[in-house]
Design a protein around this motif. Structure first.
Motif, mmCIF file in Angstrom:
data_model
loop_
_atom_site.group_PDB
_atom_site.id
_atom_site.type_symbol
_atom_site.label_atom_id
_atom_site.label_comp_id
_atom_site.label_asym_id
_atom_site.label_seq_id
_atom_site.Cartn_x
_atom_site.Cartn_y
_atom_site.Cartn_z
ATOM 1 N N TRP A 53 0.871 -1.165 0.000
ATOM 2 C CA TRP A 53 0.000 0.000 0.000
ATOM 3 C C TRP A 53 0.910 1.218 0.000
ATOM 4 O O TRP A 53 1.888 1.276 0.750
ATOM 5 C CB TRP A 53 -0.858 0.024 1.261
ATOM 6 N N GLY A 54 0.597 2.196 -0.862
ATOM 7 C CA GLY A 54 1.484 3.334 -0.964
ATOM 8 C C GLY A 54 0.774 4.621 -1.309
ATOM 9 O O GLY A 54 -0.426 4.649 -1.590
ATOM 10 N N MET A 55 1.570 5.699 -1.258
ATOM 11 C CA MET A 55 1.071 7.020 -1.626
ATOM 12 C C MET A 55 2.226 7.864 -2.140
ATOM 13 O O MET A 55 3.375 7.655 -1.776
ATOM 14 C CB MET A 55 0.393 7.700 -0.444
ATOM 15 N N PHE A 56 1.858 8.798 -3.014
ATOM 16 C CA PHE A 56 2.816 9.790 -3.500
ATOM 17 C C PHE A 56 2.414 11.124 -2.922
ATOM 18 O O PHE A 56 1.254 11.534 -3.018
ATOM 19 C CB PHE A 56 2.812 9.871 -5.040
ATOM 20 N N THR A 57 3.363 11.803 -2.265
ATOM 21 C CA THR A 57 3.114 13.146 -1.752
ATOM 22 C C THR A 57 3.963 14.134 -2.531
ATOM 23 O O THR A 57 5.116 13.837 -2.862
ATOM 24 C CB THR A 57 3.447 13.253 -0.249
ATOM 25 N N ASP A 58 3.382 15.289 -2.839
ATOM 26 C CA ASP A 58 4.160 16.317 -3.534
ATOM 27 C C ASP A 58 5.102 16.982 -2.529
ATOM 28 O O ASP A 58 5.105 16.652 -1.344
ATOM 29 C CB ASP A 58 3.255 17.309 -4.268
ATOM 30 N N ARG A 59 5.886 17.959 -2.987
ATOM 31 C CA ARG A 59 6.886 18.534 -2.079
ATOM 32 C C ARG A 59 6.293 19.337 -0.939
ATOM 33 O O ARG A 59 6.966 19.602 0.040
ATOM 34 C CB ARG A 59 7.940 19.319 -2.829
ATOM 35 N N SER A 60 5.004 19.678 -1.025
ATOM 36 C CA SER A 60 4.355 20.366 0.104
ATOM 37 C C SER A 60 3.846 19.366 1.140
ATOM 38 O O SER A 60 3.415 19.749 2.214
ATOM 39 C CB SER A 60 3.183 21.226 -0.392
ATOM 40 N N GLY A 61 3.884 18.060 0.795
ATOM 41 C CA GLY A 61 3.418 17.028 1.707
ATOM 42 C C GLY A 61 1.997 16.567 1.434
ATOM 43 O O GLY A 61 1.477 15.684 2.106
ATOM 44 N N VAL A 63 -0.949 14.532 -0.204
ATOM 45 C CA VAL A 63 -1.091 13.240 -0.871
ATOM 46 C C VAL A 63 -1.747 13.482 -2.227
ATOM 47 O O VAL A 63 -2.863 13.986 -2.321
ATOM 48 C CB VAL A 63 -1.943 12.259 -0.032
ATOM 49 N N VAL A 64 -1.025 13.128 -3.290
ATOM 50 C CA VAL A 64 -1.490 13.345 -4.653
ATOM 51 C C VAL A 64 -2.116 12.072 -5.227
ATOM 52 O O VAL A 64 -3.098 12.138 -5.952
ATOM 53 C CB VAL A 64 -0.323 13.814 -5.552
ATOM 54 N N LYS A 65 -1.534 10.922 -4.881
ATOM 55 C CA LYS A 65 -2.019 9.649 -5.391
ATOM 56 C C LYS A 65 -1.822 8.564 -4.349
ATOM 57 O O LYS A 65 -0.795 8.522 -3.674
ATOM 58 C CB LYS A 65 -1.229 9.266 -6.648
ATOM 59 N N ARG A 66 -2.819 7.683 -4.244
ATOM 60 C CA ARG A 66 -2.711 6.490 -3.413
ATOM 61 C C ARG A 66 -2.773 5.281 -4.334
ATOM 62 O O ARG A 66 -3.352 5.353 -5.414
ATOM 63 C CB ARG A 66 -3.864 6.416 -2.405
ATOM 64 N N PHE A 67 -2.177 4.164 -3.892
ATOM 65 C CA PHE A 67 -2.174 2.984 -4.742
ATOM 66 C C PHE A 67 -1.948 1.726 -3.921
ATOM 67 O O PHE A 67 -1.488 1.786 -2.785
ATOM 68 C CB PHE A 67 -1.110 3.100 -5.845
ATOM 69 N N THR A 68 -2.303 0.597 -4.536
ATOM 70 C CA THR A 68 -1.969 -0.716 -3.990
ATOM 71 C C THR A 68 -1.152 -1.443 -5.042
ATOM 72 O O THR A 68 -1.226 -1.128 -6.239
ATOM 73 C CB THR A 68 -3.228 -1.541 -3.652
ATOM 74 N N VAL A 69 -0.362 -2.401 -4.582
ATOM 75 C CA VAL A 69 0.472 -3.187 -5.489
ATOM 76 C C VAL A 69 0.414 -4.642 -5.036
ATOM 77 O O VAL A 69 0.476 -4.921 -3.841
ATOM 78 C CB VAL A 69 1.959 -2.734 -5.468
ATOM 79 N N VAL A 70 0.293 -5.535 -5.990
ATOM 80 C CA VAL A 70 0.451 -6.966 -5.717
ATOM 81 C C VAL A 70 1.697 -7.391 -6.474
ATOM 82 O O VAL A 70 1.798 -7.187 -7.691
ATOM 83 C CB VAL A 70 -0.777 -7.785 -6.155
ATOM 84 N N LEU A 71 2.662 -7.946 -5.754
ATOM 85 C CA LEU A 71 3.917 -8.384 -6.350
ATOM 86 C C LEU A 71 3.966 -9.899 -6.384
ATOM 87 O O LEU A 71 3.675 -10.559 -5.375
ATOM 88 C CB LEU A 71 5.114 -7.901 -5.526
ATOM 89 N N GLY A 80 16.279 -12.506 -9.935
ATOM 90 C CA GLY A 80 14.903 -12.469 -9.457
ATOM 91 C C GLY A 80 14.009 -11.687 -10.394
ATOM 92 O O GLY A 80 14.456 -10.751 -11.069
ATOM 93 N N THR A 81 12.732 -12.070 -10.433
ATOM 94 C CA THR A 81 11.725 -11.337 -11.194
ATOM 95 C C THR A 81 10.672 -10.848 -10.213
ATOM 96 O O THR A 81 10.085 -11.650 -9.485
ATOM 97 C CB THR A 81 11.062 -12.244 -12.257
ATOM 98 N N LEU A 82 10.468 -9.543 -10.177
ATOM 99 C CA LEU A 82 9.434 -8.934 -9.342
ATOM 100 C C LEU A 82 8.399 -8.354 -10.292
ATOM 101 O O LEU A 82 8.650 -7.343 -10.956
ATOM 102 C CB LEU A 82 10.013 -7.824 -8.458
ATOM 103 N N ASP A 83 7.264 -9.011 -10.375
ATOM 104 C CA ASP A 83 6.179 -8.609 -11.269
ATOM 105 C C ASP A 83 5.187 -7.805 -10.429
ATOM 106 O O ASP A 83 4.493 -8.372 -9.588
ATOM 107 C CB ASP A 83 5.538 -9.856 -11.867
ATOM 108 N N GLU A 84 5.144 -6.489 -10.663
ATOM 109 C CA GLU A 84 4.332 -5.584 -9.847
ATOM 110 C C GLU A 84 3.089 -5.138 -10.605
ATOM 111 O O GLU A 84 3.194 -4.596 -11.704
ATOM 112 C CB GLU A 84 5.141 -4.331 -9.477
ATOM 113 N N ASP A 85 1.910 -5.335 -10.006
ATOM 114 C CA ASP A 85 0.644 -4.847 -10.567
ATOM 115 C C ASP A 85 0.107 -3.743 -9.669
ATOM 116 O O ASP A 85 -0.277 -4.002 -8.522
ATOM 117 C CB ASP A 85 -0.383 -5.985 -10.671
ATOM 118 N N PHE A 86 0.093 -2.514 -10.193
ATOM 119 C CA PHE A 86 -0.358 -1.334 -9.454
ATOM 120 C C PHE A 86 -1.820 -1.042 -9.772
ATOM 121 O O PHE A 86 -2.230 -1.128 -10.928
ATOM 122 C CB PHE A 86 0.441 -0.091 -9.881
ATOM 123 N N THR A 87 -2.575 -0.645 -8.771
ATOM 124 C CA THR A 87 -3.917 -0.098 -8.960
ATOM 125 C C THR A 87 -3.959 1.226 -8.203
ATOM 126 O O THR A 87 -3.732 1.265 -6.984
ATOM 127 C CB THR A 87 -5.013 -1.051 -8.415
#
Length: 183
Positions: A53-61, A63-71, A80-87
């Motif tokens: 589970w993740g988020m991107f914050t801009d330089r002001s802090g 939250v611009v985008k939230r996302f989940t990933v299944v690896l 190694g192969t890391l196959d990442e599916d982001f939503t």
């Protein structure tokens, strides 16, 4: 003569303070984490299915985008192969497939389709520092942004990740992720 001596002493003191200030702002080094446990081994942790589970914050802090990933992660020898599916929170999806190579001395290299050149990383103790250039689509253009990626193993199942994204030395924002290995 006294005036000249005082002036020189002030310059020496100012130089010493400048060096102290610069070293006080120095970035952490991977060696700072060498004694931390549990030890992070990418072949062990990134093996099987992992949810993130993740988020991107801009330089002001903000939250611009939230996302989940299944690896889906697999290793064959030192590759190694890391196959990442982001939503993403806006419903968009993305896939990134990393090919990671374990090298000597806790070092790793990696490639993915949207990574420019080769990613370089090194693990020590519970931490991994990973550096790479990401080709990031922004408003119909592609920006090559530098990623300074730090991962910290908290337990055998949980890994925290903080990435600072920059362009021309200017911080654009940060990515924060929490990974959990499925039992």
């Amino acid at each position: 003569m006294t005036h000249h001596f005082s002036r020189r002493r002030m310059l020496v003191a100012a130089s010493a303070l400048s060096v102290a200030a610069i070293s006080g702002c120095a970035s952490p080094e991977i060696s700072d984490y060498a004694a931390e446990r549990p030890a992070l081994d990418l072949q062990t942790y990134f093996n099987g299915t992992i949810d993130a589970w993740g988020m991107f914050t801009d330089r002001s802090g903000k939250v611009v985008k939230r996302f989940t990933v299944v690896l889906d992660c697999k290793w064959q020898g030192n590759t190694g192969t890391l196959d990442e599916d982001f939503t993403y929170s806006d419903g968009t999806k993305q896939r990134r497939v990393w090919t990671i190579t374990k090298l000597a001395d806790g070092r790793y290299s990696g490639r993915a389709d949207d990574v420019v050149g080769e990613a370089q990383g090194q693990a020590r103790g519970n931490a991994l520092r990973w550096n790479y250039t990401l080709a990031l689509p922004v408003d119909g253009k592609v920006w090559n942004v530098q990623m300074d990626d730090w991962m910290y193993l908290m337990s055998d199942r949980v890994l925290l990740n903080k990435t600072v994204m920059t362009k021309f030395g200017i911080t654009l924002g940060e990515v924060t992720l929490s990974f959990t290995r499925r039992s």
